[in-house]
Design an enzyme around this catalytic site. Structure first.
Site, PDB file in Angstrom:
ATOM      1  N   THR A  44      13.724 -32.014  37.822  1.00 51.70           N
ATOM      2  CA  THR A  44      14.865 -32.661  37.148  1.00 51.70           C
ATOM      3  C   THR A  44      14.445 -34.011  36.567  1.00 51.70           C
ATOM      4  OG1 THR A  44      16.348 -31.589  38.714  1.00 51.70           O
ATOM      5  CG2 THR A  44      17.249 -33.455  37.486  1.00 51.70           C
ATOM      6  N   HIS A  47      12.563 -33.443  33.408  1.00 54.45           N
ATOM      7  CA  HIS A  47      13.478 -33.176  32.275  1.00 54.45           C
ATOM      8  C   HIS A  47      14.004 -34.493  31.691  1.00 54.45           C
ATOM      9  CE1 HIS A  47      13.734 -28.841  32.495  1.00 54.45           C
ATOM     10  NE2 HIS A  47      13.999 -28.884  33.780  1.00 54.45           N
TER      11      HIS A  47
END
Ligand code: ZN
Length: 371
Positions: A44, A47
């Site tokens: 995450t 990202h």
């Protein structure tokens, strides 16, 4: 207590982040302030670091600057006036799904998937810093025997544990196919091994990670990017012709979905964890699910706090050793090297841990025998 701290901050809606000095966070009376001992880089975070479409939609440029990070272990240094359970000096990790107790799902015991849930480091400032603030409600007290570099990776480990065990924990003596070779797939191998799976297949791509899977207890290594072996036939041949009892889809690709449903035995469980880049990937609905009598289990987060409880026990007892998944450690200020490792393909890293303090960094290197 100092007035300011180091923090890795996402400042602009493009690749990268900045090391900044920021004020120590202020927080509401039911939150606590934690001094970070170790924090780790998650997919995450990558990202957000890259600032892909998901980050742009989920966070949005208007919410920057924001401190990155959500996987963490640290010591509580202050508690808000309304806190009852957590005390100063508690050694904690944070469940990153900050649930809203009024959500129907939360009231029904599914704390991890509420409608108004917030995620640490996504919806608010995170833990890539010397200090971070978090609600008392999501603090998990660690066993003191678990070192910070391991305690920080309990959050993704919880995903693996939930995916392996499913809702019924009916796994002992069964066969499992794990598709994917990222850190959570590797954790899943370790958890599956200690939870008594009889046979564990992993379908991955990268030698570096497949070697870690082998160390953690995978029995059969199959490569998704090589066609020397017919993977479907191989798995059927090694499961008495029926296919695997449980398939964990942790890659999110069309190939993984297709093969996952094909190697699942009739009546088996398919646990869906990988997020597909295609918003509507194709599924063989009739043959893969209906006629197969398959159980489908979607995973978003981890069961709170059941997975934390089991993992604390497994780690503290020494029965579960996930340390091979930690492949790199850096000082917090060297975060860029960590992100570079995480983004390199073919993969040559699994989990990267960051340390805000040099003493913690040196102590971790000593424990792990690295120079
Ligand atoms: Zn994570």
């Amino acid at each position: 207590m100092p007035d300011t701290m180091k923090a890795v901050v996402k400042t602009k809606p493009k690749l990268g982040a900045e090391l900044q000095r920021k004020p120590i966070p202020t927080y509401p009376p039911d939150w606590v302030l934690v001094k970070v001992r170790a924090t780790s880089i998650c997919g995450t975070d990558v990202h957000i670091y890259k600032w892909d479409d998901w980050s742009d939609k989920r966070i949005g440029a208007k919410n920057l600057p924001q401190t990155l990070g959500h996987e963490v272990a640290g010591d509580v240094v202050e508690v808000g006036a309304h806190c009852k359970r957590i005390k100063v000096d508690d050694y904690i990790s944070a469940e990153t799904h900050i649930y809203n107790p009024g959500d129907l799902n939360a009231m029904l015991g599914q704390l991890h998937i509420g409608d108004h849930m917030q995620i640490l480091g996504v919806d608010c400032d995170g833990a890539f810093a010397e200090y971070f603030a978090v609600p008392e409600s999501v603090c998990w007290v660690n066993d003191k025997s678990i070192p910070p570099e391991i305690a920080t990776i309990q959050e993704p480990l919880g995903n693996a544990t939930y995916t392996v065990l499913g809702e019924d924990s009916d796994v002992a003596g069964k066969t499992m196919v794990i598709i994917g070779d990222g850190p959570i797939a590797l954790f899943a191998v370790g958890v599956a091994r200690v939870c008594g799976l009889a046979k564990i297949f992993i379908i991955g791509k990268y030698d570096f990670n497949m070697n870690i899977a082998k160390k953690l207890g995978a029995d059969h290594l199959l490569y998704a990017n090589k066609d020397d072996v017919n993977r479907i036939q191989y798995i059927r041949d090694h499961t008495g012709g029926s296919g695997a009892d449980i398939v964990l889809e942790m890659a999110g690709s069309q190939q993984a979905l297709d093969e996952g449903f094909q190697v699942l035995r009739k009546g088996g469980r398919f646990s869906a964890f990988g997020v597909s880049a295609d918003p509507k990937p194709a599924i063989d609905y009739n043959n893969g699910i209906v006629f197969k009598g398959a159980q489908i289990h979607g995973i978003s987060g981890r069961r709170m706090f059941d997975t934390w409880y089991r993992n604390r026990n497994l780690l503290a007892s020494g029965r579960l050793d996930i340390s091979p998944v930690i492949t790199h450690m850096f000082k917090l200020e060297d975060y860029k090297a960590g992100f570079d490792e995480m983004m390199t393909r073919p993969r040559h890293s699994a989990k990267c841990v960051l340390f805000p303090s040099s003493e913690e960094f040196e102590a971790a290197k000593k424990r792990r025998g690295v120079k």
